[in-house]
Design a protein around this motif. Structure first.
Motif, PDB file in Angstrom:
ATOM      1  N   LEU A  19       0.761  -1.357  -0.116  1.00 22.26           N
ATOM      2  CA  LEU A  19      -0.183  -0.058  -0.017  1.00 22.26           C
ATOM      3  C   LEU A  19       0.878   1.222   0.095  1.00 22.26           C
ATOM      4  O   LEU A  19       0.285   2.206  -0.607  1.00 22.26           O
ATOM      5  N   ARG A  20       1.859   1.150   0.792  1.00 23.81           N
ATOM      6  CA  ARG A  20       2.789   2.390   0.580  1.00 23.81           C
ATOM      7  C   ARG A  20       3.225   2.821  -0.855  1.00 23.81           C
ATOM      8  O   ARG A  20       3.193   3.881  -1.276  1.00 23.81           O
ATOM      9  N   PHE A  21       3.761   1.578  -1.617  1.00 20.37           N
ATOM     10  CA  PHE A  21       4.176   1.910  -3.051  1.00 20.37           C
ATOM     11  C   PHE A  21       2.831   2.302  -3.910  1.00 20.37           C
ATOM     12  O   PHE A  21       3.077   3.623  -4.453  1.00 20.37           O
ATOM     13  N   TYR A  22       1.567   1.864  -3.659  1.00 29.03           N
ATOM     14  CA  TYR A  22       0.572   2.415  -4.426  1.00 29.03           C
ATOM     15  C   TYR A  22      -0.094   3.924  -3.874  1.00 29.03           C
ATOM     16  O   TYR A  22      -0.474   4.774  -4.819  1.00 29.03           O
ATOM     17  N   ARG A  23       0.216   4.082  -2.854  1.00 31.65           N
ATOM     18  CA  ARG A  23      -0.043   5.548  -2.201  1.00 31.65           C
ATOM     19  C   ARG A  23       1.189   6.338  -2.931  1.00 31.65           C
ATOM     20  O   ARG A  23       0.611   7.468  -3.414  1.00 31.65           O
ATOM     21  N   LEU A  24       2.345   6.056  -2.922  1.00 26.77           N
ATOM     22  CA  LEU A  24       3.220   6.931  -3.798  1.00 26.77           C
ATOM     23  C   LEU A  24       2.973   7.133  -5.041  1.00 26.77           C
ATOM     24  O   LEU A  24       3.192   8.017  -5.761  1.00 26.77           O
ATOM     25  N   LEU A  25       2.249   5.949  -5.861  1.00 31.67           N
ATOM     26  CA  LEU A  25       1.927   6.160  -6.910  1.00 31.67           C
ATOM     27  C   LEU A  25       0.924   7.280  -7.285  1.00 31.67           C
ATOM     28  O   LEU A  25       0.694   7.699  -8.448  1.00 31.67           O
ATOM     29  N   TYR A  89       7.975   8.446 -12.275  1.00 28.03           N
ATOM     30  CA  TYR A  89       8.917   7.540 -12.151  1.00 28.03           C
ATOM     31  C   TYR A  89      10.164   7.997 -11.275  1.00 28.03           C
ATOM     32  O   TYR A  89      10.868   7.124 -10.526  1.00 28.03           O
ATOM     33  N   ALA A  90      10.409   9.173 -11.448  1.00 27.61           N
ATOM     34  CA  ALA A  90      11.502   9.917 -10.633  1.00 27.61           C
ATOM     35  C   ALA A  90      11.163   9.507  -9.143  1.00 27.61           C
ATOM     36  O   ALA A  90      12.247   9.249  -8.394  1.00 27.61           O
ATOM     37  N   GLU A  91      10.010   9.874  -8.633  1.00 25.40           N
ATOM     38  CA  GLU A  91       9.602   9.724  -7.256  1.00 25.40           C
ATOM     39  C   GLU A  91       9.602   8.047  -6.755  1.00 25.40           C
ATOM     40  O   GLU A  91      10.223   7.866  -5.687  1.00 25.40           O
ATOM     41  N   ALA A  95      12.609   6.478  -4.391  1.00 20.01           N
ATOM     42  CA  ALA A  95      12.250   5.912  -3.111  1.00 20.01           C
ATOM     43  C   ALA A  95      12.567   4.444  -2.838  1.00 20.01           C
ATOM     44  O   ALA A  95      12.135   3.728  -2.033  1.00 20.01           O
ATOM     45  N   GLY A  96      13.349   3.885  -3.909  1.00 24.09           N
ATOM     46  CA  GLY A  96      14.148   2.479  -3.944  1.00 24.09           C
ATOM     47  C   GLY A  96      13.416   1.459  -4.755  1.00 24.09           C
ATOM     48  O   GLY A  96      13.847   0.299  -4.817  1.00 24.09           O
ATOM     49  N   TYR A  97      12.355   1.877  -5.219  1.00 26.53           N
ATOM     50  CA  TYR A  97      11.717   0.938  -6.151  1.00 26.53           C
ATOM     51  C   TYR A  97      12.247   0.713  -7.622  1.00 26.53           C
ATOM     52  O   TYR A  97      12.851   1.552  -7.978  1.00 26.53           O
ATOM     53  N   HIS A  98      12.250  -0.691  -7.939  1.00 28.48           N
ATOM     54  CA  HIS A  98      13.080  -0.946  -9.036  1.00 28.48           C
ATOM     55  C   HIS A  98      12.539  -0.438 -10.589  1.00 28.48           C
ATOM     56  O   HIS A  98      11.310  -0.646 -10.760  1.00 28.48           O
ATOM     57  N   GLY A  99      13.222   0.296 -11.187  1.00 27.85           N
ATOM     58  CA  GLY A  99      12.845   1.056 -12.417  1.00 27.85           C
ATOM     59  C   GLY A  99      13.234  -0.006 -13.490  1.00 27.85           C
ATOM     60  O   GLY A  99      14.397  -0.304 -13.843  1.00 27.85           O
ATOM     61  N   ARG A 100      12.053  -0.486 -14.098  1.00 28.17           N
ATOM     62  CA  ARG A 100      12.455  -1.384 -15.154  1.00 28.17           C
ATOM     63  C   ARG A 100      12.608  -0.723 -16.459  1.00 28.17           C
ATOM     64  O   ARG A 100      13.397  -1.477 -17.401  1.00 28.17           O
ATOM     65  N   ALA A 111       5.944   6.023 -21.967  1.00 27.96           N
ATOM     66  CA  ALA A 111       5.671   5.138 -20.738  1.00 27.96           C
ATOM     67  C   ALA A 111       7.241   4.996 -20.196  1.00 27.96           C
ATOM     68  O   ALA A 111       8.280   5.179 -20.713  1.00 27.96           O
ATOM     69  N   ALA A 112       6.840   4.348 -18.704  1.00 31.53           N
ATOM     70  CA  ALA A 112       7.762   4.008 -18.037  1.00 31.53           C
ATOM     71  C   ALA A 112       7.182   2.801 -17.309  1.00 31.53           C
ATOM     72  O   ALA A 112       6.354   2.602 -17.293  1.00 31.53           O
ATOM     73  N   MET A 113       8.393   1.884 -16.647  1.00 33.02           N
ATOM     74  CA  MET A 113       7.995   0.799 -15.987  1.00 33.02           C
ATOM     75  C   MET A 113       8.600   0.581 -14.667  1.00 33.02           C
ATOM     76  O   MET A 113       9.876   0.842 -14.657  1.00 33.02           O
ATOM     77  N   VAL A 114       7.928   0.399 -13.459  1.00 33.31           N
ATOM     78  CA  VAL A 114       8.409   0.250 -12.314  1.00 33.31           C
ATOM     79  C   VAL A 114       7.958  -1.058 -11.702  1.00 33.31           C
ATOM     80  O   VAL A 114       6.677  -1.466 -11.835  1.00 33.31           O
ATOM     81  N   ASP A 115       8.697  -1.733 -10.934  1.00 33.23           N
ATOM     82  CA  ASP A 115       8.122  -3.009 -10.014  1.00 33.23           C
ATOM     83  C   ASP A 115       7.594  -2.586  -8.887  1.00 33.23           C
ATOM     84  O   ASP A 115       8.269  -1.637  -8.048  1.00 33.23           O
TER      85      ASP A 115
END
Length: 133
Positions: A19-25, A89-91, A95-100, A111-115
């Motif tokens: 949920l932390r990830f999806y809130r940041l999204l 994407y930058a945020e 925050a440490g999420y993998h940029g694919r 487009a951009a992709m993040v895990d």
């Protein structure tokens, strides 16, 4: 009646982390949801995104999580314009999420992709190039 997509479910290993990830999204998920094993979030489009730590394990004995780094589904979030894709994407990566895939103009949307924390691939898109004459 025409068949309708109403929900997309994500099996997550740790609810607060997911949920932390999806809130940041950018999803407005109340903080009080973190302790629940199953969380529903209805989006303005009418589609509900649900997060699950128990349903699949309880009702599908054959369920196995895919190997990290592999995927069969992309969750696309339309962000409106290229600058929003860049900023999100930058945020997320800061925050440490993998940029694919870093933001780029593809043969269709920008487009951009993040895990996400469970390895689900989140596609961030805009359509500036498609709407600009």
């Amino acid at each position: 009646m025409e068949i309708q997509l109403t929900m997309v479910g994500l099996v997550v290993s740790d609810m607060p982390t997911a949920l932390r990830f999806y809130r940041l999204l950018g999803l407005d998920i109340p903080a009080g949801e973190d302790d629940k094993p199953f969380v529903l979030h209805r989006m303005g489009s009418g589609v509900t995104l649900f997060f699950d730590t128990v349903f699949t394990a309880r009702h599908d004995a054959g369920h196995a999580r895919p190997a990290r780094g592999s995927y069969q589904t992309l969750l696309e979030f339309y962000l409106g314009d290229d600058a929003a894709v860049d900023a999100t994407y930058a945020e997320l990566t800061a925050a440490g999420y993998h940029g694919r895939m870093a933001p780029e103009q593809t043969n269709a949307p920008y487009a951009a992709m993040v895990d996400d924390p469970d390895g689900n691939v989140v596609l961030l898109t805009s359509d500036d190039a498609l709407t600009t004459p």
